[in-house]
Design a protein around this motif. Structure first.
Motif, PDB file in Angstrom:
ATOM      1  N   ARG A   1       8.650   8.765  -4.498  1.00 44.40           N
ATOM      2  CA  ARG A   1       9.158   9.422  -3.280  1.00 44.40           C
ATOM      3  C   ARG A   1      10.386   8.701  -2.747  1.00 44.40           C
ATOM      4  O   ARG A   1      11.356   9.339  -2.322  1.00 44.40           O
ATOM      5  CB  ARG A   1       8.059   9.458  -2.214  1.00 44.40           C
ATOM      6  CG  ARG A   1       6.929  10.440  -2.511  1.00 44.40           C
ATOM      7  CD  ARG A   1       6.052  10.657  -1.291  1.00 44.40           C
ATOM      8  NE  ARG A   1       5.392   9.432  -0.844  1.00 44.40           N
ATOM      9  CZ  ARG A   1       4.205   9.018  -1.283  1.00 44.40           C
ATOM     10  NH1 ARG A   1       3.535   9.738  -2.183  1.00 44.40           N
ATOM     11  NH2 ARG A   1       3.670   7.904  -0.823  1.00 44.40           N
ATOM     12  N   ALA A   2      10.361   7.377  -2.775  1.00 46.19           N
ATOM     13  CA  ALA A   2      11.500   6.601  -2.275  1.00 46.19           C
ATOM     14  C   ALA A   2      12.738   6.816  -3.137  1.00 46.19           C
ATOM     15  O   ALA A   2      13.859   6.913  -2.625  1.00 46.19           O
ATOM     16  CB  ALA A   2      11.142   5.117  -2.229  1.00 46.19           C
ATOM     17  N   VAL A   3      12.543   6.896  -4.439  1.00 42.15           N
ATOM     18  CA  VAL A   3      13.671   7.132  -5.350  1.00 42.15           C
ATOM     19  C   VAL A   3      14.313   8.482  -5.049  1.00 42.15           C
ATOM     20  O   VAL A   3      15.538   8.600  -4.947  1.00 42.15           O
ATOM     21  CB  VAL A   3      13.193   7.057  -6.814  1.00 42.15           C
ATOM     22  CG1 VAL A   3      14.259   7.600  -7.758  1.00 42.15           C
ATOM     23  CG2 VAL A   3      12.834   5.625  -7.191  1.00 42.15           C
TER      24      VAL A   3
ATOM     25  N   PRO B   1       0.811  -1.236   0.000  1.00 41.98           N
ATOM     26  CA  PRO B   1       0.000   0.000   0.000  1.00 41.98           C
ATOM     27  C   PRO B   1       0.832   1.267   0.000  1.00 41.98           C
ATOM     28  O   PRO B   1       1.943   1.303   0.542  1.00 41.98           O
ATOM     29  CB  PRO B   1      -0.828  -0.132   1.286  1.00 41.98           C
ATOM     30  CG  PRO B   1      -0.043  -1.055   2.164  1.00 41.98           C
ATOM     31  CD  PRO B   1       0.646  -2.017   1.238  1.00 41.98           C
ATOM     32  N   ASP B   2       0.255   2.311  -0.611  1.00 44.07           N
ATOM     33  CA  ASP B   2       0.931   3.601  -0.704  1.00 44.07           C
ATOM     34  C   ASP B   2       0.549   4.460   0.503  1.00 44.07           C
ATOM     35  O   ASP B   2       0.015   5.563   0.367  1.00 44.07           O
ATOM     36  CB  ASP B   2       0.549   4.296  -2.008  1.00 44.07           C
ATOM     37  CG  ASP B   2       1.458   5.477  -2.326  1.00 44.07           C
ATOM     38  OD1 ASP B   2       2.526   5.577  -1.689  1.00 44.07           O
ATOM     39  OD2 ASP B   2       1.109   6.288  -3.204  1.00 44.07           O
ATOM     40  N   ASP B   3       0.837   3.931   1.674  1.00 50.61           N
ATOM     41  CA  ASP B   3       0.542   4.640   2.923  1.00 50.61           C
ATOM     42  C   ASP B   3       1.819   4.879   3.723  1.00 50.61           C
ATOM     43  O   ASP B   3       1.785   5.063   4.934  1.00 50.61           O
ATOM     44  CB  ASP B   3      -0.461   3.845   3.765  1.00 50.61           C
ATOM     45  CG  ASP B   3       0.038   2.440   4.125  1.00 50.61           C
ATOM     46  OD1 ASP B   3       1.175   2.082   3.706  1.00 50.61           O
ATOM     47  OD2 ASP B   3      -0.694   1.697   4.795  1.00 50.61           O
ATOM     48  N   GLY B   4       2.939   4.839   3.017  1.00 52.98           N
ATOM     49  CA  GLY B   4       4.256   4.904   3.637  1.00 52.98           C
ATOM     50  C   GLY B   4       4.962   3.565   3.608  1.00 52.98           C
ATOM     51  O   GLY B   4       6.192   3.500   3.649  1.00 52.98           O
ATOM     52  N   THR B   5       4.161   2.482   3.527  1.00 55.67           N
ATOM     53  CA  THR B   5       4.741   1.137   3.510  1.00 55.67           C
ATOM     54  C   THR B   5       5.563   0.907   2.247  1.00 55.67           C
ATOM     55  O   THR B   5       6.674   0.359   2.296  1.00 55.67           O
ATOM     56  CB  THR B   5       3.640   0.071   3.603  1.00 55.67           C
ATOM     57  OG1 THR B   5       2.788   0.359   4.717  1.00 55.67           O
ATOM     58  CG2 THR B   5       4.236  -1.316   3.771  1.00 55.67           C
TER      59      THR B   5
ATOM     60  N   ALA C   1       9.581   0.220   2.008  1.00 57.42           N
ATOM     61  CA  ALA C   1      10.109  -1.019   1.432  1.00 57.42           C
ATOM     62  C   ALA C   1      11.065  -0.726   0.283  1.00 57.42           C
ATOM     63  O   ALA C   1      12.139  -1.341   0.178  1.00 57.42           O
ATOM     64  CB  ALA C   1       8.955  -1.899   0.955  1.00 57.42           C
ATOM     65  N   VAL C   2      10.688   0.216  -0.584  1.00 57.87           N
ATOM     66  CA  VAL C   2      11.573   0.575  -1.705  1.00 57.87           C
ATOM     67  C   VAL C   2      12.853   1.205  -1.189  1.00 57.87           C
ATOM     68  O   VAL C   2      13.947   0.923  -1.699  1.00 57.87           O
ATOM     69  CB  VAL C   2      10.845   1.522  -2.683  1.00 57.87           C
ATOM     70  CG1 VAL C   2      11.811   2.044  -3.748  1.00 57.87           C
ATOM     71  CG2 VAL C   2       9.671   0.808  -3.344  1.00 57.87           C
ATOM     72  N   GLY C   3      12.743   2.034  -0.161  1.00 59.46           N
ATOM     73  CA  GLY C   3      13.940   2.627   0.433  1.00 59.46           C
ATOM     74  C   GLY C   3      14.885   1.566   0.959  1.00 59.46           C
ATOM     75  O   GLY C   3      16.106   1.649   0.767  1.00 59.46           O
TER      76      GLY C   3
ATOM     77  N   MET D   1      -1.340   1.208  -7.730  1.00 57.34           N
ATOM     78  CA  MET D   1      -1.722   2.418  -6.995  1.00 57.34           C
ATOM     79  C   MET D   1      -0.631   2.871  -6.021  1.00 57.34           C
ATOM     80  O   MET D   1      -0.922   3.410  -4.957  1.00 57.34           O
ATOM     81  CB  MET D   1      -3.053   2.201  -6.250  1.00 57.34           C
ATOM     82  CG  MET D   1      -4.207   1.774  -7.137  1.00 57.34           C
ATOM     83  SD  MET D   1      -4.684   3.048  -8.329  1.00 57.34           S
ATOM     84  CE  MET D   1      -5.566   4.186  -7.240  1.00 57.34           C
ATOM     85  N   ASN D   2       0.619   2.644  -6.372  1.00 56.59           N
ATOM     86  CA  ASN D   2       1.715   3.069  -5.490  1.00 56.59           C
ATOM     87  C   ASN D   2       2.890   3.660  -6.267  1.00 56.59           C
ATOM     88  O   ASN D   2       4.012   3.729  -5.753  1.00 56.59           O
ATOM     89  CB  ASN D   2       2.189   1.907  -4.599  1.00 56.59           C
ATOM     90  CG  ASN D   2       2.616   0.676  -5.374  1.00 56.59           C
ATOM     91  OD1 ASN D   2       2.880   0.750  -6.578  1.00 56.59           O
ATOM     92  ND2 ASN D   2       2.682  -0.465  -4.707  1.00 56.59           N
TER      93      ASN D   2
END
Length: 283
Positions: free
Chosen positions: A57-59, A23-27, A31-33, A50-51
């Motif tokens: 943002r993580a990139v 989910p695109d709620d920070g999770t 995870a990508v970070g 949907m993320n």
């Protein structure tokens, strides 16, 4: 980072990090970070996940140069057809917050794939996308779409793991130099795969986990696996596959596990309507 060459001369990392169902709620961003910190340089998302925004943002938060990170996204069925696909590409770029996408795929093989493919080809000409490909396209769907192509797919992302090795499809892709990517490379955690006695025996021999043996098998078969996890331990473990090689006997042992059966059949034409109803990414 180990890389392989695609049929358009570009290079892609030999393993990716997938974000399906994260989910695109920070999770997703977290995870990508973690994946980027671990060493992954290939992140695989899709409009339907949907993320895309979380991946972007993580990139940016990673501080890594853009050119060092390989981003894949996918066009969803709602945006098939030429005009809709042009807008879908724009939406993915906007959601990701990027000037270009390294690899963009037709996510499914249904409806107006020819119109959508034309839009992807134009996006390559415009520098918005570096490489294009398909996902979930069986031989029949590829043969239907090929006459409309000026650019061959660089990849076909399919369900693939030791229990479902896509041998016939891979044989078809080889003369076109279309690279196979694998979603569900670990069988979505299937006990039939993860508890397989042959794989457990090989893992013990190399001092590795079953997951690492499976992912290493993909790499040695020339398949690009895209495992997904939100566990820091598993993210790191799945990446740690480049310090050993499987010998030929072990490769053959894994090849012998193929059942020829996956979790679904893309050639079921009713599947397109089901997916369209299940995933509505915009009004």
């Amino acid at each position: 980072m180990h890389k392989v060459r695609l049929n358009n001369g570009t290079m892609i990392p030999a393993i990716g990090f997938g974000v399906f169902l994260i989910p695109d709620d920070g999770t997703c961003e977290k995870a990508v970070g973690c994946a980027l910190e671990t060493g992954y340089r290939f992140i695989d998302t899709a409009a339907a996940y949907m993320n895309e925004a979380g991946v972007g943002r993580a990139v940016r938060a990673s501080g890594l140069p853009r050119e060092e990170i390989y981003i894949t996204s996918k066009l969803w069925l709602q945006d098939y057809g030429y005009d809709a696909a042009k807008k879908g590409i724009e939406n993915s770029l906007r959601n990701l917050g990027l000037d270009y996408i390294d690899l963009y795929l037709l996510h499914q093989p249904y409806f107006d794939t020819a119109g959508a493919w034309k839009a992807l080809e134009e996006a390559v000409d415009e520098g918005l996308i570096k490489s294009i490909g398909v996902s979930n396209h069986t031989v029949g769907f590829l043969e239907k779409l090929m006459p409309w192509m000026n650019i061959l797919p660089a990849v076909n992302q399919m369900e693939c793991n030791p229990l479902f090795q896509q041998k016939e499809l891979r044989k078809y892709l080889k003369p076109h130099d279309i690279r196979m990517q694998a979603w569900y490379p670990l069988g979505h955690g299937s006990s039939a795969l993860m508890q397989n006695e042959v794989l457990k025996g090989i893992a013990e021999k190399y001092g590795k986990t079953v997951s690492q043996i499976i992912l290493r098998w993909h790499v040695e078969e020339g398949i690009i696996p895209v495992p997904k996890s939100v566990s820091v331990q598993h993210i790191r473990e799945n990446y740690d596959i480049f310090d050993f090689s499987l010998d030929e006997n072990d490769l053959q042992a894994v090849r012998s596990l193929d059942t020829g059966r996956g979790s679904h059949n893309p050639d079921d034409m009713s599947y397109g309507e089901k997916l369209l109803k299940a995933y509505r990414i915009h009004d």
